[in-house]
Structure formats: structure tokens, C-alpha cells
Write a protein that holds these residues in place. Structure first.
Motif, short mmCIF file in Angstrom:
data_model
loop_
_atom_site.label_atom_id
_atom_site.label_comp_id
_atom_site.label_asym_id
_atom_site.label_seq_id
_atom_site.Cartn_x
_atom_site.Cartn_y
_atom_site.Cartn_z
N LEU A 170 4.77 1.27 0.39
CA LEU A 170 5.64 0.69 -0.63
C LEU A 170 6.62 -0.29 0.01
N ASP A 206 3.90 3.76 -4.60
CA ASP A 206 2.60 3.08 -4.50
C ASP A 206 1.44 4.04 -4.68
N PRO A 266 1.06 -0.50 -6.41
CA PRO A 266 -0.03 -0.09 -5.53
C PRO A 266 -0.36 -1.16 -4.48
N ASN A 267 -0.87 -0.70 -3.34
CA ASN A 267 -1.34 -1.63 -2.31
C ASN A 267 -2.86 -1.65 -2.31
#
Length: 222
Positions: A12, A167, A186-187
Motif C-alpha cells: 500500500l 491493498d 490494490p497493486n
């Protein structure tokens, strides 16, 4: 009324999760095995003991491995990859905006304090956080709400007065269980995870100024 922000850390603020997954995939490939993202996703945002990747590797190849050696090699590779990383887009702008707005700023992470503090100092943003709660402070990490409840208590606000940034699905669940607003960002590793009810989702913090995001979240919560 939102009086505090509580940030997750891994994935995050700092994209440790993508690099950790990359390092694990490289190890699996050495054994001719695969580590699907949907399998790895089980442990994102919670304690590593929730899913043992080395036990999974042993199942795939039908033999035991030197887990301590692999853990050491994985850690070395992750640290190598992270040397090139910076805080994710918009993070520092949000921290500055929160401080200017007089909002309290906390952090709640399922990782240990030494890991979190080391990287916050590396990024040069440790000073922004009035309160940092980690796996060292609770018996159960996310998706248990304890970390977020302790962060709120430390900041002197009720959970309903705090906005959490997450995330991962486990982290978002913890924040909502604590009674906080929750925005998910989110990643590349967590973008396909299934998120339960959250208050807003963004690609990065850079896409919306903090005060506009807070207005949006509070209005939806009315």
C-alpha cells in the motif's frame, strides 16, 4: 466525521508484495514448479503462517527442501529488489495533505515493527506517523480487526472516525470489521483478489486528492 487516516504498509505504501512474489516465483522456477498468484494470494495481508509456500513447493515436487536456506535466499532477493523501489504514487501527497488538514495519521500492519520501521525510514516518511501498530502488538493479525482497533485507540479516535487504506482482501476485511471506512488500492499482486464491501476503490492515491476522497467516502456513508 473522519478525523484520522490509518494506512496499511506492505503493498500500500511500499510495493513489497510484488517483489516478494517475484522472489518466490524465481525460487519455484529453479525446481521446475509454479506458484500461481491465486495460491500466493491466500497469505497477502495476513501472517505468513497462514500459508507456507515451502510446504506447497514440497507438495509440487514430491521432495523436501532446505526451508531455512530458501527463506534466507528469498529475503536477500527481496531486499535487493526493494532497493530500486520508492513509495507508491500519491502516498507522500496524502501524508502531507493529511498533516495540513490536521488529521491524525496511523499505520496498521501485519508485518513486524522492525521491517516496517526500517522501510519507513528508508522512504523518509516515518515522521508522519503518530502511531504504528504491527504484528508485535496483537495476538491475531489481519483479517482480525485488532490492529485497526489498537491504532484507533492509540490515535484517540473511534473506529467510525477513521479511514483505512488497504491493498489486500484480508486487510480490507480487518478494517471493516473494526468499523472503519475503507478505501482499497490494490497493486499488481492483489488486483484480482475478491474484496468484500469497501467504501471506494482506486488505482493509485494519485488519482484523487485526499479532501475529495474523504468527501466522497463520507457522503456515501451517510
Amino acid at each position: 466525521m473522519i478525523k484520522a487516516l490509518v494506512f496499511d504498509f506492505d503493498g500500500l505504501i511500499f510495493d513489497t508484495e510484488t517483489q516478494e512474489y517475484k522472489a518466490m516465483v524465481e525460487l519455484f522456477e529453479e525446481y521446475g514448479a509454479e506458484l500461481p498468484l491465486e495460491v500466493w494470494g491466500k497469505c497477502i495481508g495476513t501472517h505468513a503462517s497462514f500459508f507456507d509456500p515451502f510446504a506447497y513447493l514440497e507438495e509440487q515436487i514430491g521432495q523436501t527442501v532446505n526451508r531455512e536456506e530458501l527463506r534466507s535466499r528469498k529475503s536477500e532477493r527481496v531486499n535487493e529488489l526493494l532497493k530500486e523501489e520508492k513509495a507508491l504514487p500519491g502516498v507522500e501527497d496524502y501524508l502531507k495533505a493529511a498533516r495540513e488538514a490536521g488529521l491524525k495519521i496511523g499505520l496498521a500492519s501485519s508485518s513486524h515493527y522492525d521491517w516496517v520501521s526500517r522501510h519507513l525510514n528508508f522512504l523518509g516518511i516515518a515522521e508522519y506517523f503518530e502511531c504504528i501498530k504491527t504484528a508485535d502488538d496483537v495476538e491475531n493479525v489481519k483479517p482480525d480487526p485488532a490492529l485497526y482497533l489498537k491504532a484507533a485507540e492509540c490515535l484517540g479516535v473511534s473506529p467510525e472516525e477513521a479511514l483505512a487504506f488497504e491493498d489486500s482482501a484480508n486487510g480490507a476485511l480487518a478494517a471493516k470489521r473494526a468499523g472503519m471506512y475503507c478505501v482499497v488500492i490494490p497493486n499488481s499482486v492483489t488486483k484480482d483478489l475478491v474484496f468484500d464491501e469497501v467504501d471506494h476503490r482506486m488505482e493509485t492515491m494519485a488519482e484523487l486528492e485526499l479532501h475529495l476522497l474523504i468527501e466522497k467516502v463520507q457522503k456515501q456513508g451517510e
